[in-house]
Design an enzyme around this catalytic site. Structure first.
Site, PDB file in Angstrom:
ATOM      1  N   PRO A  19       0.849  -1.207   0.000  1.00 31.63           N
ATOM      2  CA  PRO A  19       0.000   0.000   0.000  1.00 31.63           C
ATOM      3  C   PRO A  19       0.870   1.237   0.000  1.00 31.63           C
ATOM      4  O   PRO A  19       1.808   1.352   0.798  1.00 31.63           O
ATOM      5  CB  PRO A  19      -0.782  -0.134   1.322  1.00 31.63           C
ATOM      6  CG  PRO A  19       0.067  -1.012   2.192  1.00 31.63           C
ATOM      7  CD  PRO A  19       0.784  -1.942   1.265  1.00 31.63           C
ATOM      8  N   MET A  20       0.575   2.179  -0.896  1.00 36.25           N
ATOM      9  CA  MET A  20       1.377   3.402  -1.005  1.00 36.25           C
ATOM     10  C   MET A  20       0.448   4.596  -1.194  1.00 36.25           C
ATOM     11  O   MET A  20      -0.302   4.661  -2.173  1.00 36.25           O
ATOM     12  CB  MET A  20       2.363   3.291  -2.179  1.00 36.25           C
ATOM     13  CG  MET A  20       3.451   2.250  -1.957  1.00 36.25           C
ATOM     14  SD  MET A  20       4.537   2.008  -3.392  1.00 36.25           S
ATOM     15  CE  MET A  20       3.526   0.915  -4.409  1.00 36.25           C
ATOM     16  N   CYS A 102       3.247   3.408   9.003  1.00 38.41           N
ATOM     17  CA  CYS A 102       3.444   4.692   8.329  1.00 38.41           C
ATOM     18  C   CYS A 102       3.991   5.729   9.309  1.00 38.41           C
ATOM     19  O   CYS A 102       3.423   5.916  10.395  1.00 38.41           O
ATOM     20  CB  CYS A 102       2.125   5.183   7.744  1.00 38.41           C
ATOM     21  SG  CYS A 102       2.277   6.762   6.871  1.00 38.41           S
ATOM     22  N   LYS A 141       0.346  -4.595   9.192  1.00 35.21           N
ATOM     23  CA  LYS A 141       1.610  -4.242   8.550  1.00 35.21           C
ATOM     24  C   LYS A 141       2.357  -3.323   9.501  1.00 35.21           C
ATOM     25  O   LYS A 141       1.855  -2.265   9.868  1.00 35.21           O
ATOM     26  CB  LYS A 141       1.394  -3.557   7.203  1.00 35.21           C
ATOM     27  CG  LYS A 141       2.691  -3.342   6.422  1.00 35.21           C
ATOM     28  CD  LYS A 141       2.411  -2.840   5.010  1.00 35.21           C
ATOM     29  CE  LYS A 141       3.694  -2.777   4.194  1.00 35.21           C
ATOM     30  NZ  LYS A 141       4.615  -1.714   4.667  1.00 35.21           N
ATOM     31  N   HIS A 173       7.804  -4.544   7.708  1.00 37.60           N
ATOM     32  CA  HIS A 173       8.780  -3.688   7.035  1.00 37.60           C
ATOM     33  C   HIS A 173      10.053  -3.759   7.869  1.00 37.60           C
ATOM     34  O   HIS A 173      10.062  -3.360   9.034  1.00 37.60           O
ATOM     35  CB  HIS A 173       8.268  -2.258   6.946  1.00 37.60           C
ATOM     36  CG  HIS A 173       9.149  -1.353   6.134  1.00 37.60           C
ATOM     37  ND1 HIS A 173       8.644  -0.408   5.276  1.00 37.60           N
ATOM     38  CD2 HIS A 173      10.489  -1.242   6.044  1.00 37.60           C
ATOM     39  CE1 HIS A 173       9.646   0.245   4.695  1.00 37.60           C
ATOM     40  NE2 HIS A 173      10.780  -0.250   5.159  1.00 37.60           N
ATOM     41  N   ASN A 213       8.803  -6.907   3.902  1.00 36.29           N
ATOM     42  CA  ASN A 213       8.727  -5.724   3.055  1.00 36.29           C
ATOM     43  C   ASN A 213       9.938  -4.855   3.383  1.00 36.29           C
ATOM     44  O   ASN A 213      10.516  -4.958   4.457  1.00 36.29           O
ATOM     45  CB  ASN A 213       7.410  -4.982   3.356  1.00 36.29           C
ATOM     46  CG  ASN A 213       7.293  -3.638   2.683  1.00 36.29           C
ATOM     47  OD1 ASN A 213       6.921  -2.655   3.326  1.00 36.29           O
ATOM     48  ND2 ASN A 213       7.587  -3.569   1.418  1.00 36.29           N
ATOM     49  N   GLY A 214      10.336  -4.022   2.429  1.00 41.74           N
ATOM     50  CA  GLY A 214      11.405  -3.072   2.680  1.00 41.74           C
ATOM     51  C   GLY A 214      12.659  -3.366   1.887  1.00 41.74           C
ATOM     52  O   GLY A 214      13.313  -4.380   2.125  1.00 41.74           O
ATOM     53  N   GLY A 215      12.973  -2.497   0.933  1.00 39.87           N
ATOM     54  CA  GLY A 215      14.222  -2.598   0.207  1.00 39.87           C
ATOM     55  C   GLY A 215      14.314  -3.729  -0.797  1.00 39.87           C
ATOM     56  O   GLY A 215      15.396  -3.980  -1.342  1.00 39.87           O
ATOM     57  N   ARG A 236       7.855   0.598  -4.039  1.00 40.95           N
ATOM     58  CA  ARG A 236       8.242   1.497  -5.117  1.00 40.95           C
ATOM     59  C   ARG A 236       8.934   0.806  -6.275  1.00 40.95           C
ATOM     60  O   ARG A 236       8.848   1.256  -7.418  1.00 40.95           O
ATOM     61  CB  ARG A 236       9.101   2.629  -4.537  1.00 40.95           C
ATOM     62  CG  ARG A 236       8.217   3.684  -3.909  1.00 40.95           C
ATOM     63  CD  ARG A 236       8.815   4.421  -2.760  1.00 40.95           C
ATOM     64  NE  ARG A 236       7.815   5.366  -2.258  1.00 40.95           N
ATOM     65  CZ  ARG A 236       6.810   5.038  -1.449  1.00 40.95           C
ATOM     66  NH1 ARG A 236       6.671   3.790  -1.048  1.00 40.95           N
ATOM     67  NH2 ARG A 236       5.936   5.941  -1.066  1.00 40.95           N
TER      68      ARG A 236
END
Length: 336
Positions: A19-20, A102, A141, A173, A213-215, A236
């Site tokens: 989700p972004m 977030c 998350k 994350h 998640n992350g990187g 991303r």
């Protein structure tokens, strides 16, 4: 049995697009679904108060073709989150996810998002309350910690609480969030990644669905994590290089390899854009999510230029999408 339970029992893995905020809206998700039939897609975070008091149809409606799609909620009040979930039930989401990661100032001012890593008991109450009424899996998350917390102490306790509350899955994350001194963008880049800690959490909780998640930059990187974790989530990297989603069904889910039919994709997106424009929308709402499709191919720069500039002009129609696709020399080289 929900899809997380099925995945865990079968040993299947789940690939998700994170989700972004401002990015994974309904138009983005529709586009991503054309590239992968199996990837789990997420909405932008939607605040519980907005669902309760705001334009529900605009916030929650989505195209039937987006499934499987998860709704991410923001909030800290168990009653409001449960009421928002009750409202969202009629929209048929496949999962309800609570944002505990977030780090933005707006989220902090509402005392939710990553702030909740300091209040695991608040998250527990919310999960218990939402689980009571949800037919869909309820998930979390989170980050590995915030500010001066020690992730090696905080994360195991947080997971224990989430599991005890009945969370169906936890997506982690693998970075801390620094709530003071770093922007949201810096919080995605500066705090160091701690993949070994997240992997250790999975080894200690073999019967619980844990995703990472992350990187994560590409499907090869995701596959390495999936040797340990139950799920891998790209943010991303998937948005800016959407073509990698065309390989997800084959490389992650074992579907037969196939060439992406760029002409069919063009036609589907033109038809979708036409429906959106007829409904009062603008072409740019759709095409802004497509600019990363042909990264590295001849004509990709012109593709981006056409979608970025021509789509914003008054009266722009779906023919702009056709012109952009025509600028790419070898779209058939994308495979799925």
């Amino acid at each position: 049995m929900n899809f997380y339970e099925k995945a865990r029992l079968s040993g299947a893995k789940i690939f998700a697009v994170a989700p972004m905020i401002d990015w994974t809206d309904r138009h983005c998700r529709y586009f991503h679904r054309q590239l992968s039939q199996n990837a789990l897609l997420y909405t932008e975070m939607v605040v519980a108060d907005a669902i309760i008091h705001g334009p529900r149809e605009r916030l929650l409606s989505h195209d039937p073709g987006e499934h499987p799609v998860a709704l991410q909620l923001g909030g800290s009040d168990a009653g409001k989150l449960t009421e928002a979930l009750r409202i969202a039930t009629d929209y048929g989401y496949d999962e309800i996810n609570l944002n505990v990661g977030c780090p933005s100032d707006r989220v902090q001012s509402g005392t939710f998002g990553a702030c909740l890593m300091r209040e695991p008991e608040t998250v527990e109450r919310a999960i218990v309350s939402m689980k009571r009424i949800s037919a869909a899996p309820v998930t979390v998350k989170c980050r590995i910690g915030v500010d001066d917390q020690e992730p090696e102490q905080v994360l195991p306790d947080f997971l224990r609480r989430m599991i005890g509350a009945g969370a169906d899955a936890v997506w982690i994350h693998a970075r801390k969030a620094w709530l003071q001194g770093l922007s949201p963008k810096e919080n995605r880049e500066i705090p160091p990644l701690d993949y070994p800690l997240v992997h250790a959490m999975k080894r200690e909780n073999p019967d619980v669905f844990l995703g990472i998640n992350g990187g994560i930059t590409d499907l090869g990187h995701a596959a390495i994590h999936l040797e340990v974790m139950d799920g891998a989530m790209l943010g991303r990297a998937a948005y800016h290089n959407a073509s990698l989603l065309a390989d997800v069904d084959h490389h992650i889910y074992g579907a037969p390899a196939r060439a992406l039919d760029a002409d069919a994709l063009r036609d589907r997106m033109m038809a979708y854009a036409e429906r959106h424009i007829v409904g009062g929308g603008r072409l740019h709402h759709v095409t802004k999510h497509m600019v990363g499709l042909f990264q590295g191919l001849p004509g990709a720069r012109r593709f981006r230029q056409i979608l970025s500039t021509e789509s914003n002009r008054p009266g722009a129609g779906p023919d702009i999408i056709a012109a952009a696709f025509a600028a790419v020399a070898q779209p058939e080289s994308l495979t799925a």
